[in-house]
Motif scaffolding. Structure first.
Motif, PDB file in Angstrom:
ATOM      1  N   THR A 107     -12.183   9.321  37.019  1.00  0.00           N
ATOM      2  CA  THR A 107     -11.755  10.536  37.650  1.00  0.00           C
ATOM      3  C   THR A 107     -10.725  11.143  36.942  1.00  0.00           C
ATOM      4  OG1 THR A 107     -10.699   9.743  39.496  1.00  0.00           O
ATOM      5  CG2 THR A 107     -13.050   9.913  39.869  1.00  0.00           C
ATOM      6  N   ASN A 108     -10.461  12.622  37.193  1.00  0.00           N
ATOM      7  CA  ASN A 108      -9.229  13.205  36.778  1.00  0.00           C
ATOM      8  C   ASN A 108      -8.019  12.824  37.237  1.00  0.00           C
ATOM      9  OD1 ASN A 108      -9.849  14.921  34.683  1.00  0.00           O
ATOM     10  ND2 ASN A 108     -11.263  16.064  35.819  1.00  0.00           N
ATOM     11  N   PRO A 109      -7.852  12.358  38.725  1.00  0.00           N
ATOM     12  CA  PRO A 109      -6.693  11.841  39.285  1.00  0.00           C
ATOM     13  C   PRO A 109      -6.417  10.788  38.798  1.00  0.00           C
ATOM     14  CG  PRO A 109      -8.202  12.908  41.033  1.00  0.00           C
ATOM     15  CD  PRO A 109      -9.054  13.191  39.617  1.00  0.00           C
ATOM     16  N   GLU A 110      -7.440   9.848  38.592  1.00  0.00           N
ATOM     17  CA  GLU A 110      -7.110   8.599  38.032  1.00  0.00           C
ATOM     18  C   GLU A 110      -6.565   8.708  36.678  1.00  0.00           C
ATOM     19  OE1 GLU A 110      -9.989   4.920  38.954  1.00  0.00           O
ATOM     20  OE2 GLU A 110     -11.059   6.849  38.297  1.00  0.00           O
ATOM     21  N   PHE A 111      -7.161   9.413  35.821  1.00  0.00           N
ATOM     22  CA  PHE A 111      -6.526   9.714  34.348  1.00  0.00           C
ATOM     23  C   PHE A 111      -5.208  10.227  34.543  1.00  0.00           C
ATOM     24  CE2 PHE A 111      -5.783  12.816  31.052  1.00  0.00           C
ATOM     25  CZ  PHE A 111      -5.905  11.869  29.980  1.00  0.00           C
ATOM     26  N   TYR A 112      -4.930  11.105  35.294  1.00  0.00           N
ATOM     27  CA  TYR A 112      -3.501  11.841  35.438  1.00  0.00           C
ATOM     28  C   TYR A 112      -2.638  10.836  35.948  1.00  0.00           C
ATOM     29  CZ  TYR A 112      -5.829  16.331  34.997  1.00  0.00           C
ATOM     30  OH  TYR A 112      -6.175  17.374  34.693  1.00  0.00           O
ATOM     31  N   GLN A 113      -2.847   9.798  36.779  1.00  0.00           N
ATOM     32  CA  GLN A 113      -2.013   8.863  37.259  1.00  0.00           C
ATOM     33  C   GLN A 113      -1.526   7.993  36.057  1.00  0.00           C
ATOM     34  OE1 GLN A 113      -3.620   6.689  40.661  1.00  0.00           O
ATOM     35  NE2 GLN A 113      -2.227   7.931  41.795  1.00  0.00           N
ATOM     36  N   ASP A 114      -2.311   7.563  35.414  1.00  0.00           N
ATOM     37  CA  ASP A 114      -2.094   6.490  34.537  1.00  0.00           C
ATOM     38  C   ASP A 114      -3.120   6.136  33.274  1.00  0.00           C
ATOM     39  OD1 ASP A 114      -1.290   3.912  33.016  1.00  0.00           O
ATOM     40  OD2 ASP A 114      -1.437   2.596  34.757  1.00  0.00           O
ATOM     41  N   ILE A 115      -2.602   6.720  32.181  1.00  0.00           N
ATOM     42  CA  ILE A 115      -3.652   6.624  31.306  1.00  0.00           C
ATOM     43  C   ILE A 115      -4.194   5.176  30.537  1.00  0.00           C
ATOM     44  CG2 ILE A 115      -2.852   8.841  30.136  1.00  0.00           C
ATOM     45  CD1 ILE A 115      -1.643   7.054  27.762  1.00  0.00           C
ATOM     46  N   TRP A 116      -3.295   4.193  30.848  1.00  0.00           N
ATOM     47  CA  TRP A 116      -3.796   2.908  30.440  1.00  0.00           C
ATOM     48  C   TRP A 116      -4.784   2.225  31.578  1.00  0.00           C
ATOM     49  CZ3 TRP A 116      -3.028   2.494  25.838  1.00  0.00           C
ATOM     50  CH2 TRP A 116      -1.872   2.957  25.637  1.00  0.00           C
ATOM     51  N   ALA A 117      -4.808   2.690  32.947  1.00  0.00           N
ATOM     52  CA  ALA A 117      -5.390   1.689  33.885  1.00  0.00           C
ATOM     53  C   ALA A 117      -6.990   1.835  33.535  1.00  0.00           C
ATOM     54  CB  ALA A 117      -5.058   2.406  35.142  1.00  0.00           C
ATOM     55  N   LEU A 118      -7.817   0.778  33.897  1.00  0.00           N
ATOM     56  CA  LEU A 118      -9.091   0.945  33.734  1.00  0.00           C
ATOM     57  C   LEU A 118      -9.736   1.599  35.071  1.00  0.00           C
ATOM     58  CD1 LEU A 118      -9.752  -2.715  32.557  1.00  0.00           C
ATOM     59  CD2 LEU A 118     -10.296  -0.531  31.174  1.00  0.00           C
ATOM     60  N   PRO A 119     -10.921   2.296  34.632  1.00  0.00           N
ATOM     61  CA  PRO A 119     -11.592   3.120  35.755  1.00  0.00           C
ATOM     62  C   PRO A 119     -11.836   2.202  36.957  1.00  0.00           C
ATOM     63  CG  PRO A 119     -12.962   2.935  34.010  1.00  0.00           C
ATOM     64  CD  PRO A 119     -11.831   2.497  33.406  1.00  0.00           C
ATOM     65  N   LYS A 120     -11.677   2.637  38.077  1.00  0.00           N
ATOM     66  CA  LYS A 120     -11.820   1.794  39.266  1.00  0.00           C
ATOM     67  C   LYS A 120     -13.328   1.408  39.647  1.00  0.00           C
ATOM     68  CE  LYS A 120      -7.768   2.502  42.165  1.00  0.00           C
ATOM     69  NZ  LYS A 120      -7.272   3.801  41.227  1.00  0.00           N
ATOM     70  N   GLN A 121     -14.255   2.641  39.162  1.00  0.00           N
ATOM     71  CA  GLN A 121     -15.380   2.336  39.212  1.00  0.00           C
ATOM     72  C   GLN A 121     -16.111   3.467  37.990  1.00  0.00           C
ATOM     73  OE1 GLN A 121     -16.676   3.373  43.271  1.00  0.00           O
ATOM     74  NE2 GLN A 121     -16.496   5.318  42.743  1.00  0.00           N
TER      75      GLN A 121
END
Lengths: 315, 278
Positions: free
Chosen positions: B37-51
């Motif tokens: 999701t966009n918020p996930e992306f903004y937070q950390d570009i490395w983290a894998l998507p939660k779902q």
């Protein structure tokens, strides 16, 4: 009157009829085969190339009446500092991009063909992949990489402990020009890996075996056998790359559109924006710059031919 | 020859893997960001998507009008492919295997195109298209891209056809075949490998063509995928909707990936034929 059958038509007449038929057939066939593609070529390629000479002598916005101004567009062009700036950038790309593409491709091709790593076949296929992607996709990928806030490059630098403070690589006059190069090289290397690798594979194994028997080491084999024998192919590659780098501007159009403040503008893009950009619509002047570009391209072709003479190699 | 692997080999291998990584890594990055999701992306570009957020693909499809632009692409690429493949094949045959007056002149004029860079004629070409009423129309674009001579493909196919034995044609004529039948029944089937190679190259070329549609189509309703992605990226400057754009890029890569997977050997062999001849 009896029905004409094969039996009662005189033989000579039948043959002439057949010949006429064959002639008509050939004529129709040739018309279909030649006229549309050759006509399209005349209309969409040769004719516009001739027209561009005429347009370069006009003051014309493409819509209202044109005025004939002689060589004044060329005089303006030579005094136009944007033309010179764009040409400087062209020179910069022309010296870096082909050199890097050839250098990287030669190394990769040599490793793939001369080292017996198991994964080489797969790597060859992988290396060619960027060439299959459109310029738009390549440019967008690199725009994502260079983005200041969320880009991959700053992310990697961050992991390595370099804080870039959200630096926009394509948004800064000092870095934008250099930042275009990796994108360009990345998109071009694969094709030349294949070309050079195939040229290296075509070298007979017996040459290497003879060299080994005479005690030649790796380096001797590389510089005495491999390199001289692939030079003709490298030469063609350089020619292609130099001309290609000079005339293509798509990737720059998409990455930066010549910006920031014209720091990545190249001559093809400048011409394009003069003609099709929203502000100018200056067809005459754009055509004059197109003519200059044409002269540069043909000279570049001739100079590259001189610098890398075509020495035919037989083996 | 059995090579001894030394420490230097490790360096070489790393070099190969480094280049492989520069290709795989950005592509994988785009793929997994496209599922966040966009918020996930903004937070950390490395983290894998939660779902896995497949919704992005649906959004990209509708937001960027992929349905429409896919149809446009199909229309443009398919139309051009049919027109140009037919004419390149028949033209290559006529130019390499038939004798007629003016053949050398025509060849000479076609070879001239090797010296014409093309960019310098962009403006007059546009004017010609405009005068003929062919701008902002996909059929116009099909005519522009589909008609014309391409030295590379003519040489590739011509070379192929020249290698076919003359006896085949002669025996076809003995059997009473017309010139057209001979072309369709003998030459085309025997040249199929060459024709397929040309077709794959042409497909990729037209699918990836950006400049033509960008210059000649002014109505966004007619944009093929390449131009559509360019304007989607422009839109993104205002919406900052990264994940959807990533999904869009991923979608637009699918046809290239499929074609490449199916025809990679053909493509790599064809690439050398063209480049060495030029």
């Amino acid at each position: 009157m009896p029905e004409p059958t094969a039996a009662n038509i005189p033989r000579s007449q039948g043959r002439r009829l057949g010949l006429d038929m064959a002639k008509t057939q050939k004529w129709i066939f040739l018309t279909i085969a030649i006229v549309p593609p050759f006509g399209g070529y005349l209309l969409f390629t040769l004719f516009p190339n001739l027209l561009s000479v005429y347009y370069s002598l006009l003051d014309w916005d493409g819509f209202t009446d044109a005025t004939f101004v002689g060589l004044s567009n060329f005089v303006t062009a030579f005094q136009d500092k944007y033309v010179w700036r764009a040409l400087t950038h062209n020179l910069w790309f022309m010296l870096t991009v082909p050199f890097l593409v050839v250098f990287v491709s030669l190394i990769l091709a040599y490793l793939i063909t001369n080292k017996s790593y198991r994964e080489n076949g797969f790597l060859k296929v992988l290396f060619f992949f960027p060439n299959v992607l459109s310029t738009v996709v390549v440019a967008l990928l690199w725009a994502f990489i260079y983005d200041g806030s969320y880009g991959l490059l700053n992310g990697i630098l961050g992991v390595l402990g370099v804080d870039t403070g959200n630096f926009y690589w394509l948004g800064n006059e000092r870095t934008a020009l250099a930042a275009v190069i990796p994108a360009w090289v990345w998109g071009g290397v694969g094709l030349y890996v294949i070309i050079f690798a195939n040229a290296m594979l075509a070298i007979p194994k017996s040459l290497y075996e003879a060299a080994v028997l005479e005690g030649a080491g790796h380096m001797t084999r590389l510089f005495r056998i491999t390199m001289p024998l692939v030079m003709p192919v490298v030469r063609v590659g350089i020619l292609f790359l130099v001309v290609g780098t000079l005339k293509s501007f798509e990737i720059i159009l998409i990455l930066t559109n010549g910006g920031p403040f014209g720091s990545t503008d190249v001559i093809g893009l400048y011409m394009f924006n003069l003609a099709f950009g929203d502000e100018y619509r200056n067809y005459g002047y754009a055509s004059a710059i197109g003519m200059i570009l044409f002269v540069i391209l043909v000279s570049a072709k001739l100079i590259t031919d001189k610098l890398f003479p075509n020495k035919g190699v037989e083996f | 020859m059995k090579e001894k692997h030394t420490w230097l080999d490790a360096v070489w291998r790393i070099l190969l893997y480094f280049w492989a990584l520069t290709i795989v890594f950005p592509l994988c990055w785009v793929l997994y960001e496209s599922l966040k999701t966009n918020p996930e992306f903004y937070q950390d570009i490395w983290a894998l998507p939660k779902q896995l957020n497949w919704q992005n693909y649906a959004d990209a499809w509708t937001d960027y009008g992929f349905g429409k632009s896919l149809l446009n692409t199909l229309y443009y690429v398919g139309g051009t492919l049919i027109v140009s493949l037919f004419f390149t094949t028949i033209n290559a045959y006529a130019l390499t295997r038939m004798e007629f007056k003016g053949r050398n002149l025509i060849w000479g004029l076609i070879m001239l195109s090797l010296f014409l860079p093309g960019v310098n004629a962009l403006v007059p070409q546009y004017v010609v298209m405009r005068e003929l009423g062919l701008t902002n129309s996909i059929p116009g674009l099909i005519l522009l891209s589909g008609l014309g001579e391409s030295v590379f493909y003519l040489m590739l196919l011509g070379g192929f056809m020249r290698s076919l034995p003359k006896e085949l044609e002669e025996s076809a004529i003995m059997d009473g075949a017309s010139l057209f039948q001979k072309f369709w029944r003998v030459i085309v089937p025997l040249s199929t490998p060459g024709i397929v190679t040309v077709a794959v190259f042409k497909f990729l070329g037209y699918y990836n063509n950006f400049m033509g549609p960008f210059i000649y189509l002014s109505d966004p309703e007619k944009y093929p995928i390449a131009v559509q992605m360019y304007s989607a990226n422009k839109q993104m400057e205002y919406t900052a909707d990264w994940v959807t754009l990533f999904a869009g890029v991923a979608i637009s890569m699918v046809p290239s990936i499929i074609i490449y997977m199916l025809f990679q050997r053909l493509l790599m062999e064809g690439a050398t034929m063209g480049a060495v001849k030029g």
